[in-house]
Design a protein around this motif. Structure first.
Motif, short mmCIF file in Angstrom:
data_model
loop_
_atom_site.label_atom_id
_atom_site.label_comp_id
_atom_site.label_asym_id
_atom_site.label_seq_id
_atom_site.Cartn_x
_atom_site.Cartn_y
_atom_site.Cartn_z
N ASN A 111 0.86 -1.18 0.00
CA ASN A 111 0.00 0.00 0.00
C ASN A 111 0.90 1.24 0.00
O ASN A 111 1.65 1.46 0.94
N PRO A 112 0.87 2.04 -1.07
CA PRO A 112 1.79 3.18 -1.19
C PRO A 112 1.75 4.11 0.01
O PRO A 112 2.77 4.68 0.39
N ALA A 113 0.57 4.25 0.61
CA ALA A 113 0.48 5.13 1.78
C ALA A 113 1.35 4.60 2.92
O ALA A 113 2.01 5.37 3.62
N VAL A 116 5.19 5.14 2.06
CA VAL A 116 5.65 6.48 2.42
C VAL A 116 6.03 6.51 3.89
O VAL A 116 7.09 7.02 4.27
N THR A 137 6.10 -1.24 -8.15
CA THR A 137 6.07 0.03 -8.86
C THR A 137 5.22 1.09 -8.15
O THR A 137 5.72 2.17 -7.84
N PRO A 138 3.93 0.81 -7.89
CA PRO A 138 3.13 1.87 -7.26
C PRO A 138 3.65 2.25 -5.88
O PRO A 138 3.61 3.42 -5.50
N THR A 141 7.06 4.19 -6.35
CA THR A 141 6.83 5.50 -6.96
C THR A 141 6.53 6.54 -5.90
O THR A 141 6.92 7.70 -6.01
N ALA A 142 5.84 6.11 -4.84
CA ALA A 142 5.43 7.05 -3.81
C ALA A 142 6.60 7.58 -2.99
O ALA A 142 6.46 8.58 -2.29
N ASP A 145 10.77 10.21 -5.06
CA ASP A 145 11.16 11.63 -4.99
C ASP A 145 11.72 11.99 -3.63
O ASP A 145 12.71 12.71 -3.53
N CYS A 161 9.86 -1.47 -13.85
CA CYS A 161 9.33 -0.25 -14.48
C CYS A 161 10.48 0.52 -15.10
O CYS A 161 11.54 0.64 -14.50
N CYS A 163 10.60 3.46 -15.24
CA CYS A 163 10.65 4.76 -14.56
C CYS A 163 11.83 4.87 -13.59
O CYS A 163 12.07 5.95 -13.06
#
Lengths: 449, 292, 234, 360
Positions: A111-113, A116, A137-138, A141-142, A145, A161, A163
């Motif tokens: 779960n991306p949340a 993080v 990936t998902p 991605t979170a 950055d 990915c 990316c």
């Protein structure tokens, strides 16, 4: 900061690193060190320092996010323990410059949340030196950055990915496994070479994985040859893949390409068996760990037809097969497995995790005795392309490219779960042509024995 | 046309499993007004029990029955020791407790059996039957599913319509206080009702596992579609559960087949809203009839 | 014989019954009268275990039953026909009746039902219909009939006349009198409609704010105009 | 229950009109004014507090805000108006994508994006409310659950707009210069959230004291009686849904900022279910309950993880065990405290006040 370093200085650093490397190698040979971790490597004159966050004179702290619970956990939850086991083995063999590696992987439940949250904890609170093998990936991605803004090495993301290969935007992030587009191109190339003119159908997951694969296939094959491309949603696997497979059958596809997660591969093979549909089936490396699949499909018809559902399946391979017990790397991995990882099964996920840990160990050794975070980045950029190990294809690391393995070989599975290579290693990158190559699998270095 | 029939058969086969889950939800809802979200975990847990037994060379049907008995006991114990103290407060509290149980049981399945994907035997062939030269998307195992669902529904029908026990259970469900005043031991009936519902859930788990494989969360998706089915059918109607399940399964199969599988979840929402706008308490609810 | 001694009960912080005592002999009807909120319904609900008693005693033929679970009290022979008739609407008339004796193994249910259908003629043709199709009077008949299925010793009725036409009320009351005499029942009849309750009752108690304010023979209360005006409003 | 949405702090009773104090004291007697003062004080305390916390602690704290605001919305809908929603995660998603798409395609200031998150979600919530007004209890729960299931798939169906499974990146705003060069984006975000929390709490506290709040509760307690008394039940329900959605949308917008990313995996059914559980456990229908609920959502899983790691099992076992502990706690809290954490707090305050009164 890292990007502004002049190439001259980088050159010096490489030299220094290489010098350190040879010193280490020498020290290993005559191993008699005072380091408590039983290790070797600190050469007499230079002392270990706390050269970067997460690095002390005696230890290296790494972090990762892995799905250990929830729907994505099956299979993937084995990767973290495999990486950890490999480091435990390295630690028992002198560590890295005498430092023992601690690999702290936290559950994000895919779960991306949560990702993080756990990655901030690892970076801001636990002060890890780097993130290794963050999975998905998902999810990743979170945090990509955040990691780059904080200049935290984000090494070998466990996802294909394309990316991750954006060194200008994300200079601290590196891919590792073959890019999904590359996998698609390799499969496309093999189909072009061996199944020319046959009608091709594609079953793909409707995300970057399946989407990337489809892009790759389409680059290699004429549009008219692809008679049907059926996406599926991984959140509705509850309903099976019967409708998609029925549609491929109705379109008359003679070759079916699978860009599916293992559970979906098994479901697709099940649906094919149900419908009496027997196309030539070709799948990505993600789709088909034979150990996992053989377990899943063995009951399709009270165990009788089971294994044959896998028989003849073509798939991609960029690391030794977990069934290849004569491969020296597999022998090493099995030894590590029996010592440190025996609760987890021996399968492709284990090979994946241990191989990744090996390449990371190479990167750390190349980064120098007292590395900063930037030293690790520089080491991968300058030397990564030359590293060899269990990987069959060359790695695509440079200052301008953060691609991992640049290709793979095609293997065909047999009923007993084994596999035979049926092609040389296909090598390519995202845009370029596909070429063939001999395997670059290297020997197991002496410091691991 | 061949696609059409295959989609239909696939939908029926999936739908029957949703019917079973819906049945489990309905049985509990009509007796205790609780939506038992823990049903998914109970089904998975029971299936794991069967899988462990089969691994130890226990015959398939013995393991099958053992899992059903386990499901029954798990459901009964949950009602008696976990739900009973909270049932009397607000129904929302009971729902949250059920959610807590769901998380707890699924996580415990992960602790005990690990988070790996494993198969579960079907005993009957999963290979489609050959009819007129072509294999259709219906196998011996699907026929087994049909049989089990029909037998189970008939058994419940007989129990509820024609036995004293069934009458007491229905009375306890519809009017617990009145039932108590008539000497019915309502608490036992509720425990029994939960036991039966979770046994139905265990059957759903056993029948779904060969097709969705077995892992701690394997029934989550099935539960949500089963809940959808229960609502479409009407939460207090066992027949509604059967019809709702079939409707959901077939509709999702057609949506997945003709429009794309990424619309199946959205489709479930649309179907639900359309049905509920026409019949706010489901197709077979007796409530709406009574209000008139 | 049904005896209640010093029964008290509370709804949360509110004391709903205090020190209520009464006794109903066999074959007698005691009416419980009083204004809305006087505690009449609470009295019945406390006796049959639906509301916990704070203190006091209650016994049937000398056997103490207060504070037992409601279903056990019912099984001792105390039948409670709750307010609003308490028929289970989703069940058929016949199922409601069967339910009345569901815990009795020693009763010929068919014969009992035939007897109920004799007593309450309108019910028989509707035997297979769900109870929500019945009229108000029919539902009351069903509720009383169902209570009789298990051959209770005490019958506790809560507002049987509520919402019924005067003619229907009269017929139910006279039937009640007959049953009480024939079956040797102890009947506790809670009524808002004091006039019709007093017409059949032997004794009456008047509750006010949870206390017994008057306890006497029904005839005396009927004739005491001041008392009627003050507590019963007619 | 009527008093429940009022501030958690013990308050002096409204004085009778004849004794109403004059001037400033009268002004302070006004609930709105008092709430604003409490809010401003809380804001200042919060600002001082984050000066003493590590970046990670501040970040953790800033996760509370989005949940808190969404929980206020859910609490009003379910606790005050009696409509169950298992779809508030989906409403948060709408707010999150609204903010993200505005950031991507426009140069709107932050405040405008946040207001837009609330408004767009409110419009959607009103539409949903029209459906909801026809449905009761579990049927509404089912319909909203299906929404929570289906909505994230829109983002993968229209990948080019919503970013598919990977979602879209969200830039965290930089602190304005008047806060000094030292304020990091994390600190600034925490302050923005606290401002939003204070504003939302004041607005809802006053809304619930108003006629609208009374209508909400009237509908919850007895629909038929309310309808008879001339209040439109469906209109009240739609309004409750719209306002609740606005809060969820704002929470979603802030959640996107905190996460630095929006993707469907963050807004699954699990989020909706967690919100409902947190709302009930915190104390359904109360603003203070929303505070407890959001704290539980952020901190309890972490504690469960720490607890299970103390047992030094292998990581995947301990991760599952942490989840099991979390599930167990949900069950245990409801069993011990059926009215939620806020119910216990109020009971303790009540007991302590009585203790103080008795000797005096």
């Amino acid at each position: 900061m890292g990007e502004s370093r002049s190439s001259l200085r980088r050159g010096f650093r490489v030299i220094a690193v290489l010098a350190a490397f040879s010193l280490v190698a020498a020290a290993c040979g005559s191993s008699s060190s005072s380091s408590s971790s039983g290790g070797s490597s600190t050469s007499g004159s230079v002392a270990n320092t706390a050269s970067a966050p997460g690095i002390t004179p005696t230890s290296i702290l790494l972090g990762s996010h892995q799905p250990l619970t929830g729907p994505a956990a099956p299979g993937y939850s084995e990767i973290g323990p495999a990486i950890e086991a490999f480091f435990q083995y390295v630690n028992a063999h002198g560590g890295i410059y005498g430092r023992s590696v601690t690999f702290k992987y936290l559950d994000d439940g895919y779960n991306p949340a949560n990702t993080v949250q756990v990655v901030r904890k690892l970076v801001l609170q636990d002060n890890v030196y780097a993130i290794l093998g963050g999975l998905g990936t998902p999810t990743h991605t979170a945090v990509v950055d955040f990691l780059n803004q904080n200049k935290v090495p984000d090494i070998f993301v466990a996802s294909g990915c394309n990316c991750w290969n954006e060194p200008k935007v994300h200079p601290y992030t590196y891919g590792w496994q073959p890019d999904y587009i590359i996998e698609g191109k390799v499969l496309g190339a093999y189909i072009k070479d061996h199944f020319a003119g046959m009608k091709v159908g594609v079953l793909y997951q409707n995300d970057d994985f399946g989407g990337g694969g489809l892009i790759g296939i389409k680059q290699m094959l004429p549009a008219s040859q692809i008679v049907s491309a059926q996406p599926y949603d991984p959140t509705t696997l509850t309903n099976g893949l019967g409708t998609q497979v029925a549609a491929l059958q109705a379109a008359g596809a003679q070759v079916v390409v699978l860009f599916t997660i293992p559970a979906a591969t098994a479901l697709a093979l099940l649906s094919m068996a149900v419908l009496g549909y027997h196309p030539t089936t070709v799948s990505s490396s993600v789709s088909s760990d034979p150990t996992t699949l053989a377990g899943l499909v063995s009951n399709f018809s009270k165990g009788k037809v089971g294994a044959s559902a896998l028989n003849g399946l073509y798939t991609l391979n960029y690391l030794p097969m977990s069934s290849a017990t004569s491969d020296p790397w597999m022998q090493l991995f099995l030894k590590i497995h029996s010592q440190y990882d025996s609760k987890e099964p021996v399968d492709g996920n284990m090979v994946y995790g241990m191989s990744m840990a090996y390449y990371f160990t190479l990167a750390m050794r190349a980064a120098g005795q007292n590395p900063t975070r930037q030293d690790l980045i520089n080491a991968i950029n300058s030397q990564g392309a030359t590293w060899t190990g269990p990987g069959l294809a060359p790695l695509g690391y440079s200052a301008t490219q953060h691609l991992g393995f640049m290709g793979s070989e095609v293997v065909q599975l047999n009923a007993s779960g084994g596999a035979t290579a049926v092609s040389p290693v296909y090598v390519t990158n995202v845009q370029g042509p596909v070429t063939t190559h001999a395997s670059v699998e290297g020997p197991v270095p002496s410091w691991l024995q | 046309m061949r696609n059409f029939w295959n989609f239909l058969l696939i939908g029926v086969s999936n739908g029957l499993v949703y019917s079973l889950v819906a049945l489990g939800i309905v049985l509990i809802y009509r007796s205790t007004r609780v939506i038992n979200f823990a049903l998914a975990a109970m089904a998975t847990f029971s299936t794991f029990i069967a899988a462990s037994l089969i691994d130890r060379n226990v015959p398939y049907f013995v393991a099958f029955l053992a899992a059903i008995v386990f499901g029954f006991l798990l459901g009964a114990a949950t009602e008696r020791f976990v739900m009973r103290p909270v049932e009397s407060k607000s129904p929302l509290n009971a729902v949250i407790v059920a959610i807590g149980m769901l998380i707890f049981l699924e996580a415990m399945a992960g602790v005990i059996w690990g988070a790996k994907l494993r198969n579960f035997p079907s005993h009957f062939s999963l290979i489609g039957l050959k009819i007129g030269g072509a294999r259709l998307a219906i196998s011996n195992f699907d026929l087994f599913i049909v049989t089990v669902v029909v037998v189970l529904l008939l058994a419940l029908l007989v129990l509820f319509r024609y036995t004293k026990l069934g009458l007491m259970m229905r009375a306890s469900a519809f009017a617990p206080e009145v039932a108590r005043l008539l000497g019915v031991r309502v608490g036992r009936m509720l425990t029994l009702g939960w036991g039966l519902a979770c046994a139905a859930g265990a059957v759903a788990g056993l029948l779904a596992a060969p097709k969705v494989f077995l892992f701690p969360n394997n029934m989550d998706g099935v539960l949500i579609f089963g809940f959808t089915a229960a609502i479409i059918g009407g939460l207090d109607s066992p027949v509604g559960a059967l019809v709702g399940g079939l409707l959901t399964g077939v509709a999702l199969s057609f949506i997945g087949g003709y429009l794309g599988s990424d619309l199946e979840n959205v489709g479930a929402f649309v179907i639900l809203v359309v049905v509920l706008m026409a019949r706010p308490e489901g197709i077979f609810s007796s409530m709406s009839a009574r209000r008139v | 014989m049904l005896t209640v001694e010093n029964l008290s009960a509370s709804y949360g912080p509110v004391r709903a019954l205090s020190e209520v005592s009464l006794a109903v002999e066999r074959s007698r009807i005691t009416a419980v009268l009083g204004a809305n909120g006087a505690g009449k319904t609470t009295l019945l609900r406390t006796l049959t275990g639906l509301v916990p008693a704070a203190s006091g005693k209650a016994s049937l033929d000398g056997v103490e039953f207060l504070r037992r679970p409601a279903e056990e009290i019912a099984r001792m022979g105390v039948a409670h026909v709750p307010e609003g008739r308490g028929v289970i609407q989703e069940l058929t008339v016949e199922e409601n009746l069967r339910l009345g004796a569901i815990w009795r193994r020693d009763i010929d249910v068919q014969a009992k039902m035939a007897w109920i259908y004799e007593l309450f003629e309108p019910l028989e043709p509707r035997a297979g219909k769900p109870a929500f199709t019945l009229s108000g009077g029919e539902r009351q008949m069903l509720a009383v009939g169902r209570a009789l299925m298990a051959e209770p010793k005490a019958l506790l009725l809560d507002e049987p006349s509520l919402g019924l036409a005067p003619l229907v009320v009269a017929s139910i009351m006279s039937l009640l009198r007959r049953l009480c005499d024939e079956q040797g029942l102890s009947v506790l009849l809670v009524e808002q409609n004091a006039r019709s309750a007093l017409s059949v009752a032997d004794d009456a108690v008047v509750l006010s704010l949870g206390r017994v304010v008057v306890s006497d023979a029904a005839g005396k209360i009927r004739n005491d105009e001041a008392l009627r005006h003050h507590y019963l409003g007619f | 229950m009527e008093e429940s949405m009022v501030e958690a702090k013990p308050e002096p009773k409204q004085l009778p009109a004849a004794k109403q104090p004059q001037g400033l004291r009268r002004l302070f007697g006004q609930p709105l004014v008092r709430n604003i003062i409490v809010g401003v004080v809380a804001l200042v305390l919060f600002y001082l507090l984050i000066g003493h916390l590590s970046q990670y602690r501040i970040y953790q704290l800033s996760q509370v805000g989005p949940y808190l605001i969404a929980l206020v919305g859910l609490s009003v809908l379910t606790g005050q108006n009696g409509q169950i929603s298992l779809g508030h995660g989906a409403l948060m998603a709408i707010g999150a994508w609204t903010l993200t798409l505005m950031q991507l395609h426009t140069k709107s200031p932050l405040w405008l994006m946040l207001i837009a998150s609330a408004l767009v979600t409110m419009v959607f919530g009103a539409l949903l409310g029209l459906v909801a007004a026809r449905l009761r209890g579990p049927y509404l729960a089912g319909a909203t659950l299906a929404l929570a299931l289906g909505l994230p798939d829109i983002t993968t169906r229209y990948q080019s707009v919503f970013g598919g499974y990977q979602g879209l990146e969200v830039n965290q705003p930089n602190a304005p210069s008047f806060l000094g060069a030292t304020a990091t984006p994390t600190e600034w975000l925490a302050i923005i959230e606290m401002i939003c929390v204070v504003v939302v709490m004041i607005l809802f506290a006053n809304l619930l004291r108003s006629r609208v709040g009374r209508k909400f509760r009237a509908v919850r307690d007895d629909e038929i009686a309310t309808q008879v008394s001339g209040i439109s039940v469906p209109r009240t329900q739609v309004l409750a849904f719209a306002l609740s959605a606005a809060a969820a949308g704002l929470g979603g917008g802030l959640f996107a900022l905190v996460s630095g990313n929006v993707s469907p995996g963050g807004y699954t059914v699990v989020l909706s279910i967690s919100l409902l559980a947190a709302m009930v456990i915190g104390g359904s229908g109360t603003l203070a309950g929303a505070v407890w609920g959001s704290l539980i959502m952020v901190y309890v899983p972490g504690w469960a993880t720490t607890l299970s790691q103390k047992l030094s099992l292998n990581q995947s076992v301990s991760a599952n065990l942490a989840l099991a502990i979390y599930g167990f706690l949900l069950v245990a809290i409801i069993m011990v405290a059926p009215v939620g954490v806020q119910g216990i707090v109020r009971l303790v305050i009540f007991k302590m006040r009585n203790l103080r009164k008795e000797p005096g």
